[in-house]
Each structure stands twice: as structure tokens, then as C-alpha cells.
Design a protein around this motif. Structure first.
Motif, short mmCIF file in Angstrom:
data_model
loop_
_atom_site.label_atom_id
_atom_site.label_comp_id
_atom_site.label_asym_id
_atom_site.label_seq_id
_atom_site.Cartn_x
_atom_site.Cartn_y
_atom_site.Cartn_z
N SER A 33 1.02 -1.00 -0.09
CA SER A 33 0.13 -0.31 -0.22
C SER A 33 1.26 1.55 -0.36
O SER A 33 0.39 1.98 -1.27
CB SER A 33 -0.97 -0.12 1.09
OG SER A 33 -0.46 0.21 2.04
N VAL A 36 1.41 2.55 -3.32
CA VAL A 36 0.82 2.08 -4.23
C VAL A 36 0.19 4.41 -3.62
O VAL A 36 -0.33 5.36 -4.67
CB VAL A 36 -0.93 1.30 -3.50
CG1 VAL A 36 -1.70 2.47 -4.55
CG2 VAL A 36 -0.75 0.29 -4.58
N LEU A 79 -4.33 -6.84 -13.85
CA LEU A 79 -2.89 -6.61 -14.37
C LEU A 79 -2.13 -7.35 -13.89
O LEU A 79 -0.48 -6.95 -14.88
CB LEU A 79 -3.27 -5.47 -12.48
CG LEU A 79 -3.78 -4.27 -12.29
CD1 LEU A 79 -3.48 -3.85 -10.99
CD2 LEU A 79 -3.58 -3.74 -13.86
N LEU A 156 -4.99 -0.17 -8.24
CA LEU A 156 -4.17 -1.27 -7.36
C LEU A 156 -4.99 -0.56 -5.95
O LEU A 156 -4.56 -0.90 -5.57
CB LEU A 156 -3.59 -0.65 -7.21
CG LEU A 156 -1.80 -0.92 -8.64
CD1 LEU A 156 -0.67 0.16 -9.14
CD2 LEU A 156 -1.72 -1.92 -9.16
#
Length: 451
Positions: A33, A36, A79, A156
Motif C-alpha cells: 500500500s 500505491v 494487471l 491498484l
């Protein structure tokens, strides 16, 4: 969690193992994360800026944070396909660079030799270069090369939302306290101490020495000893002093004892080495990618519980100490085999040997009592046997002829064979205690030259 390595090194408590596994997954998601969030801050659209605030509210019951499994799986598959095309693009870029270099080299050679620039070899290279450029252009359209950053970040974000949701459903609140660093009551783990890779290398060294004890580089054992933890070195000294009182074993028995531990410990060490290799940059990632259309092998999806990261240092030290102690015995036994064997104890003569010995004694007494005036007529085989026994009687006085053994040497290994006067039993090898054993067929011993 039920594997022997996890049970012996980490814990047998399934609740504790679940907490560790959950903490690992939460930590992996936290790292993901963060990336991202970093990409989001690079987007043109401000809605993707400061994603950390959005992710911090995922634990709330807000229905807008719910991500359907089917939609998330479709996004992840999309993805993954794009990522695979990106890996292929990297390979084809490298190939294109080689084609261009070869083509330029051919042109320079042709100009230097005043040759036509439309030769067959140059034309072929030009055609291959054209095809390669076409392939690269095609892959650019399918890969991340041509994708919009905002579009990828949106996907994402959906994946982070889904993974957070899946971890909560699978583990509940397990692992939350471990992630927050409340581990003061837990035993020292190799990963947190930064020792996992060092221990993996030690275990691999022990395995290599045990598998080929007869062909060791001079400094192998010294390197292993210097790498041992201080606690193991101290315990090893006292352990080795008590070995002399124990019953001496054979090489095969020592190897079997070591294999009981190595068969589950070595795979954990190998997983640790694989996990530490990682992907340093995009080139290494692309080179390690699997062929398009094939599923990712399970060994590439290692989790920390499959490595030495969570191994209890005290438990691991105990197994290392045990293995090094066995290794010391193995090396001593190998040296013993290389530098000679103990003499065989004298055995009671067999009945067949006694009968044949008595027959020979009668023949000798008859022959020499008549002052060689007459000789018993013997066959050629019996005469050769008799001459051989007489020669042995002169060379080895004081040993019963039916008990005499002939010793033969073959490739540095001594084997004992019964003399002809005691029958025609097949040769048998001596074990480490100097006793005769039945022939053994051990593949490891044959590889080591011990068979």
C-alpha cells in the motif's frame, strides 16, 4: 503450519502460528500500500493524492469500502497479464539492442572492405531487425509502457481494498498486535535478529560436508566452525568430550542420524536463501518471470513461515549443535577408513576348516615320516592348495591355519577375505568396530568412496 520445520523451529501452537501468518500478511500489505500511495502522489488527478488517509479508514464499516471478490480477481488477472507483457517487452528490448549492434557492425565491416551494402548477410540482418522492431511495438501497446498512470493506480487501489478485506475475513484481529511491535514476550527470532540468512548458510554447509565427507576443501570445516554461534561453540566443547565413552557407530549409521534432521531442515534453509535473493531491479524481475500463459510455481510464492525468519534462535541452536556433533563423528570415521582399519579379532574355526586342516596334517605327516621315500599322489589343485598352506605356516607362526585371513587392498579400502582353507565365502567389509559386516549397498557411501 503442519510441516515439520515449522513445528520444530517456530511453534506447535496453531493459534500462535495463525497470528504470525496474519501479521506477515498485514506487513506485506502495508509495504504494498505504501508503493500505491507513492504512485498515487505522482498522478495528475488529485483524487489519487494522499491515499494513506483512505487506506486508514478501511477498517470502518463504510459500505463504500466493500470490494467484491469477483471484481477484484478480474482486476488482478488483468494487471498480471499486463505485467507479463511488460516482462516480455524487456526481453525483446534486449534482443532488439543485440540486432541493432550486429547490423551496425556488419555495415562497418562492409564499408571498411569496400563491399556492397546489399549483401546477403546484411539483408538477412536487416529483415530480422525489422521483425524485431515490429514485435517491440506490438508489446508496447499491450504492456505498462502505453498505460496511463492514473488508470493503473485506480486498479491498484481496488486491489489494496480487497486484500485488506480478505485478510480481515481470514484472520480477524489475529496478528494486529504483532504488526504493532508488541513482541517483547516472544522468543528471539532469527529474522528480527538479522540472522536468518547466516543460519541458512550454516545449515547448507553442514549438508554439503555430510554428503561428501571424503572430498572437502581444506578450509571448509574451519569456515563452518568460525561461523557457529558462541553458545553452540561453548556447548560443542563439552559435548565432544563425552563422545569417547559412547559406542562407536558406522558411517552409514551416523549419516542416517543426521538425515533425520537434515531432511526437513535443509528445505527451510533453501527457502531462506531464495527469499533473500529478491528482485534488485526490473531487469532481474523480468528475467525471473515465468513464461506467458503458465502458472507461477508454488516455490516462488514463499511465505516467511517457510523460511528461518520466524525460527526460534534457541531451538535452532540446539539442532545445529546436534548436527555438528554428528558431523564430528562422521569426519573421524571417514579418516579412520582412509588411514587403516583395526585388526580383526580371531574367530573360532569353522567345521569345514577343521576337517580340511586335519586332512592336510595327515598328508604332511605321511609325506615326511617316510623321509620323502614316497609321496602321496595329489591332484594339481590339491598340490597348489597344500603348497599355499605350507607357505603360510612358515610366514605366520603361532596362528591357526584354518583361522588365517588373507587381506587384499582395493582403491585404498581394505577388505578381508577368508583363505581357501575356510571355504569360498564372499569378501566382506569391516565396520568401524573392526567386525565383519554383510555387504551394504548405500548410494551415499558409494558416491563418497566409502562403499
Amino acid at each position: 503450519m503442519h510441516s515439520q520445520g515449522v513445528q520444530n523451529l517456530v511453534s506447535k501452537d496453531m493459534r500462535e502460528l495463525q497470528s504470525i501468518a496474519a501479521a506477515d500478511k498485514r506487513e506485506e500489505l502495508d509495504l504494498f500500500s505504501r508503493e500505491v500511495i507513492r504512485f498515487g502522489n505522482l498522478c495528475k488527478d488529485p483524487q489519487w493524492h494522499n491515499l494513506g488517509r483512505y487506506f486508514s479508514r478501511l477498517d470502518s464499516d463504510d459500505p463504500s469500502h466493500i470490494q467484491l471478490r469477483s471484481e477484484a480477481e478480474m482486476t488482478m488477472q488483468e494487471l498480471a497479464t499486463i505485467a507479463q507483457h511488460t516482462a516480455e517487452l524487456y526481453h525483446e528490448f534486449s534482443a532488439l539492442d543485440r540486432f541493432e549492434q550486429d547490423y551496425r557492425r556488419k555495415l562497418e565491416e562492409a564499408r571498411a572492405l569496400h563491399l556492397p551494402l546489399r549483401g546477403e548477410s546484411i539483408t538477412m540482418l536487416q529483415s530480422e531487425l525489422k521483425q524485431q522492431r515490429k514485435l517491440v511495438r506490438s508489446l508496447k501497446k499491450k504492456s505498462l509502457w502505453a498505460k496511463n498512470l492514473d488508470e493503473i493506480v485506480e486498479k491498484l487501489v481496488d486491489i489494496v481494498t480487497y486484500i485488506h478485506q480478505a485478510i480481515s475475513e481470514a484472520f480477524g484481529d489475529n496478528g494486529v498486535t504483532l504488526v504493532r511491535g508488541e513482541q517483547s514476550k516472544n522468543p528471539q527470532r532469527l529474522g528480527t535478529a538479522g540472522l536468518a540468512l547466516h543460519y541458512a548458510n550454516m545449515i547448507n554447509q553442514i549438508d554439503n560436508i555430510a554428503s561428501r565427507p571424503t572430498s572437502l576443501p581444506p578450509n571448509t570445516r574451519d569456515n563452518l566452525y568460525h561461523g557457529l554461534p558462541d553458545s553452540v561453540k561453548k556447548a560443542l566443547r563439552s559435548r565432544l568430550q563425552t563422545l569417547d565413552a559412547k559406542e562407536e557407530l558406522m558411517v552409514s549409521q551416523v549419516k542416517a542420524e543426521m538425515e533425520k534432521t537434515l531432511h526437513w531442515l535443509v528445505p527451510v534453509a533453501s527457502n531462506t536463501n531464495k527469499a533473500h535473493q529478491g528482485f534488485g531491479w526490473v531487469g532481474e524481475w523480468a528475467n525471473s518471470s515465468t513464461e506467458f500463459g503458465k502458472s507461477t510455481p508454488s516455490e516462488s510464492n514463499l511465505i516467511r513461515l517457510q523460511t528461518l525468519y520466524h525460527a526460534d534462535k534457541q531451538k535452532t541452536d540446539a539442532y545445529i549443535l546436534e548436527l555438528v556433533t554428528w558431523l564430528h563423528q562422521l569426519i573421524n570415521l571417514v579418516r579412520h577408513c582412509d588411514h587403516g582399519l583395526k585388526p580383526l579379532p580371531i574367530r573360532s574355526p569353522t567345521r569345514r576348516g577343521l576337517d580340511l586342516h586335519s586332512k592336510m596334517q595327515r598328508m604332511l605327516s605321511v609325506d615326511y615320516s617316510t623321509n620323502k621315500s614316497r609321496r602321496i599322489q595329489l591332484s594339481e589343485e590339491d598340490q597348489n592348495l597344500l603348497d599355499d598352506v605350507i607357505g603360510r605356516m612358515k610366514r605366520v607362526p603361532g596362528i591357526s591355519k584354518s583361522q588365517e585371513f588373507a587381506m587384499s587392498k582395493k582403491e585404498g579400502t581394505r577388505t578381508w577375505a577368508l583363505s581357501k582353507s575356510t571355504g569360498s565365502s564372499p569378501p566382506r567389509e569391516l565396520n568401524a568396530r573392526g567386525n565383519l559386516d554383510q555387504p551394504r549397498a548405500n548410494s551415499l557411501d558409494i558416491m563418497d568412496g566409502l562403499g
